[in-house]
Design a protein around this motif. Structure first.
Motif, PDB file in Angstrom:
ATOM      1  N   TYR A 136       0.798  -1.226   0.000  1.00 49.75           N
ATOM      2  CA  TYR A 136       0.000   0.000   0.000  1.00 49.75           C
ATOM      3  C   TYR A 136       0.831   1.277   0.000  1.00 49.75           C
ATOM      4  O   TYR A 136       0.290   2.373  -0.145  1.00 49.75           O
ATOM      5  CB  TYR A 136      -0.899   0.032   1.244  1.00 49.75           C
ATOM      6  N   LYS A 137       2.139   1.157   0.166  1.00 53.25           N
ATOM      7  CA  LYS A 137       2.959   2.336   0.439  1.00 53.25           C
ATOM      8  C   LYS A 137       2.864   3.400  -0.647  1.00 53.25           C
ATOM      9  O   LYS A 137       2.808   4.604  -0.355  1.00 53.25           O
ATOM     10  CB  LYS A 137       4.421   1.916   0.631  1.00 53.25           C
ATOM     11  N   ASP A 138       2.819   2.994  -1.904  1.00 54.23           N
ATOM     12  CA  ASP A 138       2.850   3.949  -3.005  1.00 54.23           C
ATOM     13  C   ASP A 138       1.544   3.998  -3.792  1.00 54.23           C
ATOM     14  O   ASP A 138       1.525   4.475  -4.933  1.00 54.23           O
ATOM     15  CB  ASP A 138       4.011   3.619  -3.950  1.00 54.23           C
ATOM     16  N   VAL A 139       0.455   3.539  -3.217  1.00 58.21           N
ATOM     17  CA  VAL A 139      -0.837   3.622  -3.900  1.00 58.21           C
ATOM     18  C   VAL A 139      -1.319   5.074  -3.867  1.00 58.21           C
ATOM     19  O   VAL A 139      -1.393   5.672  -2.787  1.00 58.21           O
ATOM     20  CB  VAL A 139      -1.880   2.703  -3.228  1.00 58.21           C
ATOM     21  N   PRO A 140      -1.658   5.655  -5.012  1.00 55.00           N
ATOM     22  CA  PRO A 140      -2.124   7.058  -4.999  1.00 55.00           C
ATOM     23  C   PRO A 140      -3.474   7.173  -4.314  1.00 55.00           C
ATOM     24  O   PRO A 140      -4.372   6.349  -4.535  1.00 55.00           O
ATOM     25  CB  PRO A 140      -2.233   7.400  -6.489  1.00 55.00           C
ATOM     26  N   PRO A 141      -3.652   8.173  -3.467  1.00 53.85           N
ATOM     27  CA  PRO A 141      -4.926   8.344  -2.755  1.00 53.85           C
ATOM     28  C   PRO A 141      -6.018   8.866  -3.684  1.00 53.85           C
ATOM     29  O   PRO A 141      -5.894   9.945  -4.268  1.00 53.85           O
ATOM     30  CB  PRO A 141      -4.588   9.359  -1.656  1.00 53.85           C
ATOM     31  N   ARG A 142      -7.085   8.074  -3.810  1.00 55.56           N
ATOM     32  CA  ARG A 142      -8.218   8.462  -4.661  1.00 55.56           C
ATOM     33  C   ARG A 142      -9.491   7.925  -4.044  1.00 55.56           C
ATOM     34  O   ARG A 142      -9.470   7.098  -3.129  1.00 55.56           O
ATOM     35  CB  ARG A 142      -8.055   7.891  -6.073  1.00 55.56           C
ATOM     36  N   LEU A 143     -10.608   8.386  -4.591  1.00 55.78           N
ATOM     37  CA  LEU A 143     -11.925   7.911  -4.193  1.00 55.78           C
ATOM     38  C   LEU A 143     -12.607   7.299  -5.399  1.00 55.78           C
ATOM     39  O   LEU A 143     -12.581   7.870  -6.493  1.00 55.78           O
ATOM     40  CB  LEU A 143     -12.773   9.065  -3.648  1.00 55.78           C
ATOM     41  N   ILE A 144     -13.214   6.138  -5.200  1.00 51.86           N
ATOM     42  CA  ILE A 144     -13.943   5.473  -6.271  1.00 51.86           C
ATOM     43  C   ILE A 144     -15.401   5.342  -5.844  1.00 51.86           C
ATOM     44  O   ILE A 144     -15.690   5.035  -4.681  1.00 51.86           O
ATOM     45  CB  ILE A 144     -13.326   4.088  -6.597  1.00 51.86           C
ATOM     46  N   VAL A 145     -16.309   5.614  -6.759  1.00 46.64           N
ATOM     47  CA  VAL A 145     -17.736   5.506  -6.486  1.00 46.64           C
ATOM     48  C   VAL A 145     -18.287   4.338  -7.296  1.00 46.64           C
ATOM     49  O   VAL A 145     -18.134   4.297  -8.519  1.00 46.64           O
ATOM     50  CB  VAL A 145     -18.487   6.797  -6.843  1.00 46.64           C
ATOM     51  N   GLU A 146     -18.898   3.376  -6.590  1.00 47.98           N
ATOM     52  CA  GLU A 146     -19.343   2.138  -7.203  1.00 47.98           C
ATOM     53  C   GLU A 146     -20.853   1.950  -7.074  1.00 47.98           C
ATOM     54  O   GLU A 146     -21.509   2.566  -6.226  1.00 47.98           O
ATOM     55  CB  GLU A 146     -18.661   0.937  -6.526  1.00 47.98           C
ATOM     56  N   LYS A 147     -21.343   1.054  -7.879  1.00 49.10           N
ATOM     57  CA  LYS A 147     -22.739   0.642  -7.795  1.00 49.10           C
ATOM     58  C   LYS A 147     -22.997  -0.048  -6.459  1.00 49.10           C
ATOM     59  O   LYS A 147     -22.186  -0.844  -5.990  1.00 49.10           O
ATOM     60  CB  LYS A 147     -23.066  -0.308  -8.946  1.00 49.10           C
ATOM     61  N   PHE A 148     -24.125   0.245  -5.860  1.00 47.79           N
ATOM     62  CA  PHE A 148     -24.560  -0.422  -4.626  1.00 47.79           C
ATOM     63  C   PHE A 148     -25.026  -1.831  -4.984  1.00 47.79           C
ATOM     64  O   PHE A 148     -25.889  -2.007  -5.856  1.00 47.79           O
ATOM     65  CB  PHE A 148     -25.699   0.368  -3.983  1.00 47.79           C
ATOM     66  N   LEU A 149     -24.437  -2.830  -4.334  1.00 48.01           N
ATOM     67  CA  LEU A 149     -24.776  -4.224  -4.612  1.00 48.01           C
ATOM     68  C   LEU A 149     -25.704  -4.774  -3.551  1.00 48.01           C
ATOM     69  O   LEU A 149     -25.531  -4.514  -2.362  1.00 48.01           O
ATOM     70  CB  LEU A 149     -23.500  -5.075  -4.663  1.00 48.01           C
ATOM     71  N   LYS A 150     -26.662  -5.567  -3.992  1.00 48.60           N
ATOM     72  CA  LYS A 150     -27.588  -6.217  -3.051  1.00 48.60           C
ATOM     73  C   LYS A 150     -28.029  -7.538  -3.628  1.00 48.60           C
ATOM     74  O   LYS A 150     -28.349  -7.644  -4.811  1.00 48.60           O
ATOM     75  CB  LYS A 150     -28.809  -5.341  -2.807  1.00 48.60           C
ATOM     76  N   ASN A 151     -28.017  -8.549  -2.788  1.00 48.56           N
ATOM     77  CA  ASN A 151     -28.539  -9.857  -3.161  1.00 48.56           C
ATOM     78  C   ASN A 151     -29.922  -9.984  -2.541  1.00 48.56           C
ATOM     79  O   ASN A 151     -30.056  -9.988  -1.312  1.00 48.56           O
ATOM     80  CB  ASN A 151     -27.614 -10.967  -2.658  1.00 48.56           C
ATOM     81  N   ASP A 152     -30.941 -10.078  -3.356  1.00 47.28           N
ATOM     82  CA  ASP A 152     -32.313 -10.082  -2.843  1.00 47.28           C
ATOM     83  C   ASP A 152     -32.604 -11.244  -1.902  1.00 47.28           C
ATOM     84  O   ASP A 152     -33.542 -11.189  -1.110  1.00 47.28           O
ATOM     85  CB  ASP A 152     -33.314 -10.109  -4.007  1.00 47.28           C
ATOM     86  N   GLU A 153     -31.784 -12.295  -1.970  1.00 47.61           N
ATOM     87  CA  GLU A 153     -32.018 -13.454  -1.113  1.00 47.61           C
ATOM     88  C   GLU A 153     -31.476 -13.243   0.295  1.00 47.61           C
ATOM     89  O   GLU A 153     -31.763 -14.035   1.198  1.00 47.61           O
ATOM     90  CB  GLU A 153     -31.368 -14.702  -1.729  1.00 47.61           C
ATOM     91  N   GLU A 154     -30.677 -12.206   0.497  1.00 42.57           N
ATOM     92  CA  GLU A 154     -30.020 -11.997   1.786  1.00 42.57           C
ATOM     93  C   GLU A 154     -30.291 -10.583   2.302  1.00 42.57           C
ATOM     94  O   GLU A 154     -30.591  -9.666   1.544  1.00 42.57           O
ATOM     95  CB  GLU A 154     -28.496 -12.198   1.646  1.00 42.57           C
ATOM     96  N   ASN A 155     -30.175 -10.413   3.628  1.00 46.08           N
ATOM     97  CA  ASN A 155     -30.353  -9.091   4.225  1.00 46.08           C
ATOM     98  C   ASN A 155     -29.190  -8.162   3.908  1.00 46.08           C
ATOM     99  O   ASN A 155     -29.357  -6.945   3.837  1.00 46.08           O
ATOM    100  CB  ASN A 155     -30.520  -9.226   5.740  1.00 46.08           C
ATOM    101  N   SER A 156     -28.003  -8.730   3.756  1.00 51.01           N
ATOM    102  CA  SER A 156     -26.830  -7.935   3.404  1.00 51.01           C
ATOM    103  C   SER A 156     -25.903  -8.795   2.554  1.00 51.01           C
ATOM    104  O   SER A 156     -26.079 -10.015   2.458  1.00 51.01           O
ATOM    105  CB  SER A 156     -26.107  -7.454   4.666  1.00 51.01           C
ATOM    106  N   LEU A 157     -24.919  -8.143   1.947  1.00 52.41           N
ATOM    107  CA  LEU A 157     -23.988  -8.877   1.103  1.00 52.41           C
ATOM    108  C   LEU A 157     -23.195  -9.898   1.910  1.00 52.41           C
ATOM    109  O   LEU A 157     -22.826  -9.659   3.053  1.00 52.41           O
ATOM    110  CB  LEU A 157     -22.999  -7.908   0.447  1.00 52.41           C
ATOM    111  N   ILE A 158     -22.931 -11.031   1.271  1.00 50.24           N
ATOM    112  CA  ILE A 158     -22.053 -12.046   1.851  1.00 50.24           C
ATOM    113  C   ILE A 158     -20.705 -11.948   1.148  1.00 50.24           C
ATOM    114  O   ILE A 158     -20.640 -11.926  -0.083  1.00 50.24           O
ATOM    115  CB  ILE A 158     -22.640 -13.454   1.688  1.00 50.24           C
ATOM    116  N   ASP A 159     -19.629 -11.872   1.928  1.00 50.59           N
ATOM    117  CA  ASP A 159     -18.275 -11.878   1.368  1.00 50.59           C
ATOM    118  C   ASP A 159     -17.765 -13.311   1.332  1.00 50.59           C
ATOM    119  O   ASP A 159     -17.814 -14.021   2.352  1.00 50.59           O
ATOM    120  CB  ASP A 159     -17.326 -11.057   2.251  1.00 50.59           C
ATOM    121  N   TYR A 160     -17.243 -13.716   0.177  1.00 48.53           N
ATOM    122  CA  TYR A 160     -16.600 -15.014   0.034  1.00 48.53           C
ATOM    123  C   TYR A 160     -15.115 -14.754  -0.211  1.00 48.53           C
ATOM    124  O   TYR A 160     -14.731 -14.222  -1.254  1.00 48.53           O
ATOM    125  CB  TYR A 160     -17.203 -15.791  -1.126  1.00 48.53           C
ATOM    126  N   LYS A 161     -14.281 -15.137   0.758  1.00 47.23           N
ATOM    127  CA  LYS A 161     -12.864 -14.788   0.738  1.00 47.23           C
ATOM    128  C   LYS A 161     -12.038 -16.062   0.608  1.00 47.23           C
ATOM    129  O   LYS A 161     -12.019 -16.901   1.522  1.00 47.23           O
ATOM    130  CB  LYS A 161     -12.492 -14.038   2.019  1.00 47.23           C
TER     131      LYS A 161
END
Length: 304
Positions: free
Chosen positions: A152-177
């Motif tokens: 992370y040391k040399d990553v330029p600082p920026r902001l990214i705006v993304e689409k809001f994701l939702k799975n209708d089958e769940e109350n909130s997103l599930i992360d699979y790592k």
């Protein structure tokens, strides 16, 4: 030195994040785990992550932890259709055109961890408060903010705006790592209910719970988890993205059965949370085959 006195010194020394990595990393590691770090012969999982911070520095890591720049890598390796939609990337908070976004969206810092703003109703957004937070985010450097995570040391600082994701089958997103070692996914971690009741658990690829967890404040998942219909696809893509790296965690979402890339992480929890039971720190650590150093130099691995 008595343990209380030693911990007192470690507590103060760990704040000196400008120390050379070979000095700072053992201090931070011992403070959080209570274990001495042997950089010449790391054995356990987190000890090897510390070694990677100090010695493993392929330039591509900087791209892969950048939440915007990684998109080009994902597009090349598995295809743009597995990326979330974005509305824009900004160097300055004042340039963000809130009025042009839909009612729901997500703002993330591209250069740090855990700096996210989830907007579920734009009409209730306090823009001045949000802009103040964004300015603080952009003044952070993840390398100095936590534990000298080199990528992370040399990553330029920026902001990214993304689409809001939702799975209708769940109350909130599930992360699979997916925890990948030399390009092979060995197991996955699942995160549920991040917003209000964060729980996590480790599973094999038959979605049977594994007998270990992180030392963590989050709750363990106690109920059965349904295997996602696109699990095999996520495993395949995780391994493609992880090829050639000693270790990387590759995250995905499953949205109505569609695979969406999340992020790539080389130092989960900064390499400071041990597994319990204790023996799994070595068992999982054995999965990481570290590259050899030549003449005391840092490990520079060629990535195709």
């Amino acid at each position: 030195m008595p343990s209380k006195i030693r911990r007192f010194f470690l507590r103060h020394l760990r704040k000196m994040r400008s120390l050379p990595p070979k000095i700072y990393t053992p201090i931070s590691y011992e403070f959080y785990t209570g274990k001495k770090l042997d950089l010449e012969n790391p054995i356990e999982f987190n000890a090897k992550l510390q070694w990677m911070k100090v010695f493993y520095h392929p330039k591509i890591l900087t791209q892969l932890v950048d939440k915007y720049a990684v998109r080009a890598y994902v597009e090349e390796k598995i295809g743009a259709q597995y990326l979330n939609d974005i509305y824009g990337v900004y160097d300055k908070p004042e340039d963000i055109p809130f009025d042009e976004f839909p009612a729901k969206f997500v703002v993330k810092a591209t250069h740090t961890s855990s700096h996210n703003l989830i907007v579920t109703d734009k009409t209730n957004l306090n823009k001045e408060k949000a802009l103040k937070s964004f300015r603080k985010w952009l003044n952070k450097n993840q390398y100095y903010r936590i534990g000298q995570e080199w990528a992370y040391k040399d990553v330029p600082p920026r902001l990214i705006v993304e689409k809001f994701l939702k799975n209708d089958e769940e109350n909130s997103l599930i992360d699979y790592k997916f925890y990948c070692f030399s390009g092979t996914a060995k197991f996955l971690e699942v995160h549920l209910d991040r917003a209000d009741n964060h729980k996590r658990g480790f599973y094999d690829f038959d979605f049977k719970p594994l007998p270990y967890r992180y030392v963590s404040l989050e709750k363990s998942i106690s109920s059965d988890i349904k295997k996602p219909s696109n699990l095999e696809e996520m495993i395949k893509f995780a391994e493609i993205l992880a090829a050639n790296f000693p270790f990387v965690r590759v995250d995905f979402y499953s949205i109505e059965g569609k695979t969406i890339f999340g992020e790539m992480t080389f130092y989960p929890s900064d390499g400071r949370k041990d597994f319990i039971p204790e023996e799994y720190n070595k068992i999982i650590g054995d999965y990481i085959i570290l590259p050899k150093l030549e003449d005391g130099q840092q490990a520079i691995t060629k990535i195709d």
